[in-house]
Design a protein around this motif. Structure first.
Motif, PDB file in Angstrom:
ATOM      1  N   VAL A 103      34.666   1.210 -33.529  1.00 45.71           N
ATOM      2  CA  VAL A 103      34.031   1.907 -32.134  1.00 45.71           C
ATOM      3  C   VAL A 103      32.870   2.982 -32.765  1.00 45.71           C
ATOM      4  O   VAL A 103      32.566   3.700 -32.166  1.00 45.71           O
ATOM      5  N   LEU A 104      32.546   2.920 -34.047  1.00 39.25           N
ATOM      6  CA  LEU A 104      31.747   3.628 -34.847  1.00 39.25           C
ATOM      7  C   LEU A 104      30.510   2.873 -34.963  1.00 39.25           C
ATOM      8  O   LEU A 104      30.621   1.462 -35.197  1.00 39.25           O
ATOM      9  N   LEU A 105      29.277   3.422 -34.884  1.00 41.05           N
ATOM     10  CA  LEU A 105      28.008   2.761 -35.324  1.00 41.05           C
ATOM     11  C   LEU A 105      27.972   3.138 -36.687  1.00 41.05           C
ATOM     12  O   LEU A 105      28.462   3.647 -37.402  1.00 41.05           O
ATOM     13  N   ASP A 106      26.831   2.287 -37.349  1.00 38.15           N
ATOM     14  CA  ASP A 106      26.792   2.418 -39.040  1.00 38.15           C
ATOM     15  C   ASP A 106      26.371   3.949 -39.224  1.00 38.15           C
ATOM     16  O   ASP A 106      26.631   4.518 -40.451  1.00 38.15           O
ATOM     17  N   THR A 107      25.647   4.495 -38.156  1.00 41.99           N
ATOM     18  CA  THR A 107      25.262   5.979 -38.204  1.00 41.99           C
ATOM     19  C   THR A 107      26.154   7.006 -38.402  1.00 41.99           C
ATOM     20  O   THR A 107      26.177   8.046 -38.569  1.00 41.99           O
ATOM     21  N   GLY A 108      27.653   6.437 -38.002  1.00 45.62           N
ATOM     22  CA  GLY A 108      28.782   7.348 -37.833  1.00 45.62           C
ATOM     23  C   GLY A 108      28.688   7.979 -36.319  1.00 45.62           C
ATOM     24  O   GLY A 108      29.686   8.750 -36.295  1.00 45.62           O
ATOM     25  N   GLU A 109      27.981   7.395 -35.514  1.00 47.18           N
ATOM     26  CA  GLU A 109      28.172   7.958 -34.170  1.00 47.18           C
ATOM     27  C   GLU A 109      28.945   6.865 -33.273  1.00 47.18           C
ATOM     28  O   GLU A 109      29.298   5.941 -33.846  1.00 47.18           O
ATOM     29  N   LEU A 110      29.282   7.457 -32.022  1.00 45.31           N
ATOM     30  CA  LEU A 110      30.310   6.655 -31.400  1.00 45.31           C
ATOM     31  C   LEU A 110      29.376   5.239 -30.842  1.00 45.31           C
ATOM     32  O   LEU A 110      28.308   5.406 -30.182  1.00 45.31           O
ATOM     33  N   ASN A 111      30.265   4.286 -30.747  1.00 49.52           N
ATOM     34  CA  ASN A 111      29.533   3.100 -30.351  1.00 49.52           C
ATOM     35  C   ASN A 111      30.089   2.953 -28.821  1.00 49.52           C
ATOM     36  O   ASN A 111      31.208   2.432 -28.767  1.00 49.52           O
ATOM     37  N   ARG A 112      29.167   3.420 -27.667  1.00 47.41           N
ATOM     38  CA  ARG A 112      29.863   3.364 -26.399  1.00 47.41           C
ATOM     39  C   ARG A 112      30.253   1.956 -25.806  1.00 47.41           C
ATOM     40  O   ARG A 112      31.309   2.084 -25.431  1.00 47.41           O
ATOM     41  N   PRO A 113      29.321   1.018 -26.123  1.00 51.91           N
ATOM     42  CA  PRO A 113      29.777  -0.067 -25.396  1.00 51.91           C
ATOM     43  C   PRO A 113      31.019  -0.911 -26.369  1.00 51.91           C
ATOM     44  O   PRO A 113      31.750  -1.393 -25.353  1.00 51.91           O
ATOM     45  N   ALA A 114      31.266  -0.428 -27.327  1.00 59.46           N
ATOM     46  CA  ALA A 114      32.471  -0.925 -27.873  1.00 59.46           C
ATOM     47  C   ALA A 114      33.737  -0.340 -27.469  1.00 59.46           C
ATOM     48  O   ALA A 114      34.497  -0.948 -27.354  1.00 59.46           O
ATOM     49  N   LEU A 115      33.371   1.214 -27.367  1.00 58.11           N
ATOM     50  CA  LEU A 115      34.809   1.667 -26.646  1.00 58.11           C
ATOM     51  C   LEU A 115      35.017   1.322 -25.254  1.00 58.11           C
ATOM     52  O   LEU A 115      36.067   1.265 -24.998  1.00 58.11           O
ATOM     53  N   ARG A 116      33.857   1.369 -24.531  1.00 55.89           N
ATOM     54  CA  ARG A 116      34.094   0.808 -23.276  1.00 55.89           C
ATOM     55  C   ARG A 116      34.684  -0.480 -22.919  1.00 55.89           C
ATOM     56  O   ARG A 116      35.632  -0.745 -21.971  1.00 55.89           O
ATOM     57  N   GLU A 117      34.622  -1.445 -23.945  1.00 50.95           N
ATOM     58  CA  GLU A 117      34.957  -2.749 -23.912  1.00 50.95           C
ATOM     59  C   GLU A 117      36.469  -2.747 -24.420  1.00 50.95           C
ATOM     60  O   GLU A 117      37.459  -3.287 -23.755  1.00 50.95           O
ATOM     61  N   LYS A 118      36.885  -1.679 -24.966  1.00 54.71           N
ATOM     62  CA  LYS A 118      38.328  -1.381 -25.495  1.00 54.71           C
ATOM     63  C   LYS A 118      39.242  -0.798 -24.345  1.00 54.71           C
ATOM     64  O   LYS A 118      40.402  -1.206 -24.277  1.00 54.71           O
ATOM     65  N   VAL A 119      38.533  -0.248 -23.375  1.00 58.15           N
ATOM     66  CA  VAL A 119      39.243   0.296 -22.379  1.00 58.15           C
ATOM     67  C   VAL A 119      39.004  -0.333 -20.973  1.00 58.15           C
ATOM     68  O   VAL A 119      39.846   0.185 -19.949  1.00 58.15           O
ATOM     69  N   PHE A 120      38.145  -1.050 -21.156  1.00 55.23           N
ATOM     70  CA  PHE A 120      37.670  -1.801 -19.700  1.00 55.23           C
ATOM     71  C   PHE A 120      38.993  -2.112 -18.816  1.00 55.23           C
ATOM     72  O   PHE A 120      39.192  -1.830 -17.727  1.00 55.23           O
ATOM     73  N   ASN A 121      39.617  -3.108 -19.520  1.00 57.31           N
ATOM     74  CA  ASN A 121      40.700  -3.762 -18.700  1.00 57.31           C
ATOM     75  C   ASN A 121      42.022  -3.148 -19.188  1.00 57.31           C
ATOM     76  O   ASN A 121      43.109  -3.880 -19.016  1.00 57.31           O
ATOM     77  N   GLN A 122      42.111  -2.139 -19.772  1.00 53.63           N
ATOM     78  CA  GLN A 122      43.499  -1.645 -20.301  1.00 53.63           C
ATOM     79  C   GLN A 122      43.553  -0.356 -19.887  1.00 53.63           C
ATOM     80  O   GLN A 122      43.411   0.616 -20.341  1.00 53.63           O
ATOM     81  N   PRO A 123      44.397  -0.201 -18.661  1.00 56.86           N
ATOM     82  CA  PRO A 123      44.479   1.047 -18.132  1.00 56.86           C
ATOM     83  C   PRO A 123      45.322   2.068 -18.992  1.00 56.86           C
ATOM     84  O   PRO A 123      44.981   3.191 -18.775  1.00 56.86           O
ATOM     85  N   GLU A 124      46.027   1.780 -19.809  1.00 56.98           N
ATOM     86  CA  GLU A 124      46.847   2.573 -20.546  1.00 56.98           C
ATOM     87  C   GLU A 124      45.928   3.081 -21.719  1.00 56.98           C
ATOM     88  O   GLU A 124      46.182   4.478 -22.069  1.00 56.98           O
ATOM     89  N   GLN A 125      45.217   2.462 -22.199  1.00 54.60           N
ATOM     90  CA  GLN A 125      44.024   2.922 -23.120  1.00 54.60           C
ATOM     91  C   GLN A 125      43.062   3.861 -22.539  1.00 54.60           C
ATOM     92  O   GLN A 125      42.819   4.817 -23.168  1.00 54.60           O
ATOM     93  N   ARG A 126      42.730   3.581 -21.219  1.00 45.79           N
ATOM     94  CA  ARG A 126      41.832   4.253 -20.451  1.00 45.79           C
ATOM     95  C   ARG A 126      42.448   5.740 -20.523  1.00 45.79           C
ATOM     96  O   ARG A 126      41.762   6.813 -20.415  1.00 45.79           O
ATOM     97  N   LEU A 127      43.780   5.695 -20.014  1.00 45.78           N
ATOM     98  CA  LEU A 127      44.582   6.804 -19.601  1.00 45.78           C
ATOM     99  C   LEU A 127      44.477   7.744 -21.055  1.00 45.78           C
ATOM    100  O   LEU A 127      44.378   8.906 -21.105  1.00 45.78           O
ATOM    101  N   TRP A 128      44.756   7.155 -22.026  1.00 47.64           N
ATOM    102  CA  TRP A 128      44.714   7.816 -23.454  1.00 47.64           C
ATOM    103  C   TRP A 128      43.527   8.681 -23.774  1.00 47.64           C
ATOM    104  O   TRP A 128      43.552   9.714 -24.154  1.00 47.64           O
ATOM    105  N   LEU A 129      42.351   7.699 -23.378  1.00 46.52           N
ATOM    106  CA  LEU A 129      41.294   8.663 -23.751  1.00 46.52           C
ATOM    107  C   LEU A 129      40.972   9.702 -22.743  1.00 46.52           C
ATOM    108  O   LEU A 129      40.308  10.638 -23.150  1.00 46.52           O
ATOM    109  N   ASN A 130      41.217   9.540 -21.598  1.00 42.34           N
ATOM    110  CA  ASN A 130      40.934  10.467 -20.448  1.00 42.34           C
ATOM    111  C   ASN A 130      41.834  11.935 -21.016  1.00 42.34           C
ATOM    112  O   ASN A 130      41.518  12.852 -20.916  1.00 42.34           O
ATOM    113  N   ASN A 131      43.257  11.578 -21.461  1.00 47.89           N
ATOM    114  CA  ASN A 131      44.071  12.510 -21.733  1.00 47.89           C
ATOM    115  C   ASN A 131      43.414  13.495 -22.847  1.00 47.89           C
ATOM    116  O   ASN A 131      43.710  14.526 -23.159  1.00 47.89           O
ATOM    117  N   LEU A 132      42.646  12.627 -23.822  1.00 48.10           N
ATOM    118  CA  LEU A 132      42.262  13.191 -24.761  1.00 48.10           C
ATOM    119  C   LEU A 132      40.929  14.146 -24.583  1.00 48.10           C
ATOM    120  O   LEU A 132      40.884  15.394 -25.053  1.00 48.10           O
TER     121      LEU A 132
END
Length: 201
Positions: free
Chosen positions: A59-88
């Motif tokens: 979920v990180l780019l080579d620059t050390g910044e957040l790779n937003r598309p990669a993170l979106r991909e991980k939470v897109f169809n996974q409600p429990e992962q999206r919930l974890w992210l929102n709770n954080l």
């Protein structure tokens, strides 16, 4: 500290930024949830560190910044992962927004929150202001602005609170189909009302 908070919201493409900037032109400070949401996951932040520990280095780019598309991909169809992210992230964003309000020097503050009602953030404000345009204009404006197709925009609109509910919850509504001059005048009238309310506290 500004002790009077106006919660500014509206559907995607309704013109929240345009309206917020008109208040900024009147020397009113803005606290923008989208900007703060980017800050809490900025390179080197505690938020980004926890996201990396949870989801891995992909979920990180080579620059050390957040790779937003990669993170979106991980939470897109996974409600429990999206919930974890929102709770954080939601408590971090809320805390920083309240800190920004506390630091503000203007007599009242505009808190710009796209999901004001959806995330229960209307509880943090004294009054709510909704920027509204008809859905067909929302779709056309957003598709043009973001270079996406209208189906994608419709999906985003459907994920937000429905228009009628938003308008029912609003303390004040700005119809953003008016001319720029009329819009500026509307903002000036509201500005006067908010000054009066803030002074009366």
């Amino acid at each position: 500290m500004s002790n009077f908070i106006v919660g500014l919201t509206g559907g995607i493409g309704s013109g929240k930024t345009t309206v917020a900037n008109l208040f900024a032109d009147l020397d009113i400070e803005l606290v923008d949830a989208d900007i703060i949401a980017r800050q809490v996951v900025a390179k080197g932040s505690a938020g980004l560190q926890q996201i990396q520990q949870h989801f891995g280095a992909s979920v990180l780019l080579d620059t050390g910044e957040l790779n937003r598309p990669a993170l979106r991909e991980k939470v897109f169809n996974q409600p429990e992962q999206r919930l974890w992210l929102n709770n954080l992230l939601h408590p971090m964003i809320r805390q920083q927004m309240l800190q920004a309000v506390a630091d503000a020097k203007s007599i009242y503050v505009i808190m710009v929150v796209p999901l004001l009602f959806e995330n229960g953030l209307d509880r943090l404000v004294n009054t709510t202001l909704v920027v509204d345009i008809p859905p067909h204009q929302q779709i056309a404006r957003t598709a043009k602005r973001d270079g996406v197709d209208s189906t994608q925009v419709e999906q985003i609109i459907n994920s937000q609170i429905d228009r009628e509910q938003r308008l029912q919850k609003a303390d004040a509504i700005i119809d953003n189909t008016q001319t720029p001059e009329a819009l500026r005048h509307t903002v000036q009238l509201l500005h006067q009302q908010y000054l009066d309310k803030a002074s009366a506290r």
